[in-house]
Design an enzyme around this catalytic site. Structure first.
Site, PDB file in Angstrom:
ATOM      1  N   GLN A   1       0.833  -1.204   0.000  1.00  0.00           N
ATOM      2  CA  GLN A   1       0.000   0.000   0.000  1.00  0.00           C
ATOM      3  C   GLN A   1       0.868   1.255   0.000  1.00  0.00           C
ATOM      4  O   GLN A   1       2.073   1.200   0.201  1.00  0.00           O
ATOM      5  CB  GLN A   1      -0.878   0.013   1.249  1.00  0.00           C
ATOM      6  CG  GLN A   1      -0.078  -0.022   2.546  1.00  0.00           C
ATOM      7  CD  GLN A   1      -0.878  -0.515   3.727  1.00  0.00           C
ATOM      8  OE1 GLN A   1      -2.086  -0.300   3.798  1.00  0.00           O
ATOM      9  NE2 GLN A   1      -0.226  -1.159   4.663  1.00  0.00           N
TER      10      GLN A   1
ATOM     11  N   TYR B   1     -11.159   7.032  19.393  1.00  0.00           N
ATOM     12  CA  TYR B   1     -11.298   5.803  18.599  1.00  0.00           C
ATOM     13  C   TYR B   1     -10.711   4.617  19.351  1.00  0.00           C
ATOM     14  O   TYR B   1     -11.343   3.562  19.496  1.00  0.00           O
ATOM     15  CB  TYR B   1     -10.587   5.978  17.250  1.00  0.00           C
ATOM     16  CG  TYR B   1     -10.520   4.716  16.423  1.00  0.00           C
ATOM     17  CD1 TYR B   1     -11.486   4.452  15.455  1.00  0.00           C
ATOM     18  CD2 TYR B   1      -9.501   3.784  16.605  1.00  0.00           C
ATOM     19  CE1 TYR B   1     -11.433   3.298  14.688  1.00  0.00           C
ATOM     20  CE2 TYR B   1      -9.441   2.625  15.853  1.00  0.00           C
ATOM     21  CZ  TYR B   1     -10.403   2.389  14.892  1.00  0.00           C
ATOM     22  OH  TYR B   1     -10.356   1.238  14.160  1.00  0.00           O
TER      23      TYR B   1
ATOM     24  N   ASP C   1      -0.774   0.963  13.795  1.00  0.00           N
ATOM     25  CA  ASP C   1      -0.343   2.263  14.315  1.00  0.00           C
ATOM     26  C   ASP C   1       0.122   2.171  15.764  1.00  0.00           C
ATOM     27  O   ASP C   1       0.729   3.112  16.294  1.00  0.00           O
ATOM     28  CB  ASP C   1      -1.483   3.280  14.210  1.00  0.00           C
ATOM     29  CG  ASP C   1      -2.768   2.766  14.838  1.00  0.00           C
ATOM     30  OD1 ASP C   1      -2.843   2.689  16.076  1.00  0.00           O
ATOM     31  OD2 ASP C   1      -3.705   2.440  14.076  1.00  0.00           O
TER      32      ASP C   1
ATOM     33  N   ASP D   1       0.321 -12.957   8.366  1.00  0.00           N
ATOM     34  CA  ASP D   1      -1.082 -13.004   7.945  1.00  0.00           C
ATOM     35  C   ASP D   1      -1.897 -13.560   9.108  1.00  0.00           C
ATOM     36  O   ASP D   1      -1.588 -14.631   9.644  1.00  0.00           O
ATOM     37  CB  ASP D   1      -1.202 -13.916   6.720  1.00  0.00           C
ATOM     38  CG  ASP D   1      -2.604 -13.902   6.112  1.00  0.00           C
ATOM     39  OD1 ASP D   1      -3.573 -13.699   6.868  1.00  0.00           O
ATOM     40  OD2 ASP D   1      -2.711 -14.097   4.892  1.00  0.00           O
ATOM     41  N   CYS D   2      -2.939 -12.836   9.501  1.00  0.00           N
ATOM     42  CA  CYS D   2      -3.663 -13.225  10.720  1.00  0.00           C
ATOM     43  C   CYS D   2      -4.500 -14.500  10.536  1.00  0.00           C
ATOM     44  O   CYS D   2      -4.785 -15.201  11.516  1.00  0.00           O
ATOM     45  CB  CYS D   2      -4.552 -12.085  11.206  1.00  0.00           C
ATOM     46  SG  CYS D   2      -5.999 -11.792  10.190  1.00  0.00           S
TER      47      CYS D   2
ATOM     48  N   ASP E   1      -9.007  -4.588  14.484  1.00  0.00           N
ATOM     49  CA  ASP E   1      -8.770  -3.254  13.926  1.00  0.00           C
ATOM     50  C   ASP E   1      -8.238  -3.379  12.498  1.00  0.00           C
ATOM     51  O   ASP E   1      -7.467  -2.547  12.033  1.00  0.00           O
ATOM     52  CB  ASP E   1      -7.763  -2.505  14.811  1.00  0.00           C
ATOM     53  CG  ASP E   1      -7.698  -1.021  14.493  1.00  0.00           C
ATOM     54  OD1 ASP E   1      -8.732  -0.439  14.143  1.00  0.00           O
ATOM     55  OD2 ASP E   1      -6.599  -0.443  14.601  1.00  0.00           O
TER      56      ASP E   1
ATOM     57  N   TYR F   1     -11.622  12.042  11.673  1.00  0.00           N
ATOM     58  CA  TYR F   1     -12.562  11.533  10.664  1.00  0.00           C
ATOM     59  C   TYR F   1     -13.589  12.599  10.304  1.00  0.00           C
ATOM     60  O   TYR F   1     -14.230  12.529   9.260  1.00  0.00           O
ATOM     61  CB  TYR F   1     -13.294  10.291  11.171  1.00  0.00           C
ATOM     62  CG  TYR F   1     -12.441   9.060  11.356  1.00  0.00           C
ATOM     63  CD1 TYR F   1     -11.065   9.097  11.215  1.00  0.00           C
ATOM     64  CD2 TYR F   1     -13.039   7.848  11.674  1.00  0.00           C
ATOM     65  CE1 TYR F   1     -10.299   7.948  11.403  1.00  0.00           C
ATOM     66  CE2 TYR F   1     -12.275   6.699  11.856  1.00  0.00           C
ATOM     67  CZ  TYR F   1     -10.905   6.757  11.721  1.00  0.00           C
ATOM     68  OH  TYR F   1     -10.149   5.631  11.904  1.00  0.00           O
TER      69      TYR F   1
ATOM     70  N   GLU G   1     -16.485  12.911  11.446  1.00  0.00           N
ATOM     71  CA  GLU G   1     -17.801  12.275  11.358  1.00  0.00           C
ATOM     72  C   GLU G   1     -17.965  11.325  12.544  1.00  0.00           C
ATOM     73  O   GLU G   1     -16.992  10.972  13.210  1.00  0.00           O
ATOM     74  CB  GLU G   1     -17.943  11.506  10.047  1.00  0.00           C
ATOM     75  CG  GLU G   1     -16.862  10.478   9.795  1.00  0.00           C
ATOM     76  CD  GLU G   1     -16.885   9.914   8.381  1.00  0.00           C
ATOM     77  OE1 GLU G   1     -17.942   9.971   7.733  1.00  0.00           O
ATOM     78  OE2 GLU G   1     -15.857   9.412   7.927  1.00  0.00           O
TER      79      GLU G   1
END
Length: 346
Positions: free
Chosen positions: A137, A166, A190, A246-247, A267, A342, A344
């Site tokens: 990404q 959050y 994060d 990879d989970c 998350d 966000y 919002e």
């Protein structure tokens, strides 16, 4: 916007002199039942589009090449003249005059990012802190004067240093006792959730995710320290470990081994905006994660996850329907919080 249909020709003739005074070259298109489009071009490349609709809407779009104070003043002066002339022409018959802020295109810093429900927001970004492409990404960390550093993954605003609300919400809003508990975090690159839970003296926290990105961790531990503290400096600590794997295979392995957790916190991704689960592989991914998470969750354990923007009611309802399709019955509750960056409710 007028209270009645517009005399398109009269509007055009009234506004023409304003643009001509600027030394702009005019081209006019006229459609019998659809009004006028006039374009005005200046020698320096600036131009204006004047669109007059018969039903009473008059639009003026200006694009100026010069992004400096003089250029902005010239634009404002021209728009002021347009408004004054329209008021002279139509007196009290103007329903609404609305002037939108200028949009800066092609700037060094991109300040425009969409909300989850598709509204464009201009952020007060003043610095590109980090911008790299990983194998998975694009990773950006931008600085906002209001929100601090913001993590943006492939164009999606993930989390800002301002967004403790959050993290607290996805941990249960302070109602849970994590002391001595086994916790599994899916995603959370994060480091915000891990950092907050470690403070609460758990027995062990395991953080693992699908395609979790080492470059995300590297960027966050350097530029998002208000969010992650020092927990990403090492992949193992006294009461936590971070698995860059990879989970899904990890969850399957834990289920086979009979390893159980008091809490699973997902998350990884928001509820898909698509309302067609059959056509969206993300829904299948979410179903799989849900089922596997239930298999590693203790009988009295709790599963926390983000939903999505409160305006995406159809997608959120579909997600709730997925909960009735799990291999075991579950009860669920939901909470709405305001996430500052966000802009919002989530």
């Amino acid at each position: 916007s007028l209270h009645f249909s517009a005399d398109c020709n009269a509007v055009l003739k009234a506004l023409q002199p304003i643009f001509q005074e600027q030394g702009m070259t005019e081209t006019v298109h006229n459609w019998e039942d659809h009004g006028y489009l006039a374009t005005y071009i200046k020698k320096n490349g600036s131009f204006a589009n004047l669109r007059i609709y018969p039903h009473g809407l008059v639009l003026v779009d200006l694009q100026s090449y010069e992004d400096h104070t003089k250029g902005r003043d010239e634009v404002d002066q021209l728009l002021n003249k347009v408004e004054e002339r329209m008021k002279e022409l139509f007196h009290g018959n103007i329903k609404r005059v609305k002037r939108l802020p200028a949009i800066l295109r092609g700037g060094v810093i991109d300040r425009y990012w969409p909300t989850a429900d598709g509204r464009m927001v201009e952020y007060d970004i003043d610095e590109v802190v980090y911008d790299e492409d990983s194998p998975f990404q694009n990773i950006k960390i931008l600085h906002s004067k209001q929100f601090g550093n913001i993590l943006i993954l492939s164009g999606d605003v993930n989390l800002a240093e301002s967004d403790l609300a959050y993290t607290q919400a996805i941990m249960g809003s302070g109602k849970e006792d994590y002391t001595g508990k086994e916790v599994l975090i899916l995603g959370g690159g994060d480091g915000g959730i891990l950092y907050e839970i470690v403070k609460l003296k758990p027995k062990m926290v395991t953080m693992v995710a699908s395609n979790i990105d080492q470059m995300v961790i590297d960027g966050c531990k350097k530029y998002m320290r208000k969010t992650c503290g020092d927990v990403l400096d090492n992949l193992k600590g006294e009461c936590y470990q971070v698995l860059i794997e990879d989970c899904i295979p990890v969850l399957k392995r834990y289920a086979k081994e009979g390893r159980m957790f008091d809490y699973v916190i997902n998350d990884l991704t928001a509820v898909p905006i698509s309302t067609s689960p059959e056509e969206d592989s993300t829904w299948e991914f979410l179903r799989l994660i849900l089922d596997l998470s239930m298999k590693v969750l203790k009988q009295d354990g709790k599963y926390f996850t983000q939903g999505n923007c409160i305006n995406l009611t159809d997608a959120l309802t579909l997600y709730e329907e997925q909960l009735s399709r799990l291999y075991c019955p579950v009860e669920f509750s939901k909470e709405t919080v305001c996430v500052p960056s966000y802009m919002e409710l989530y």
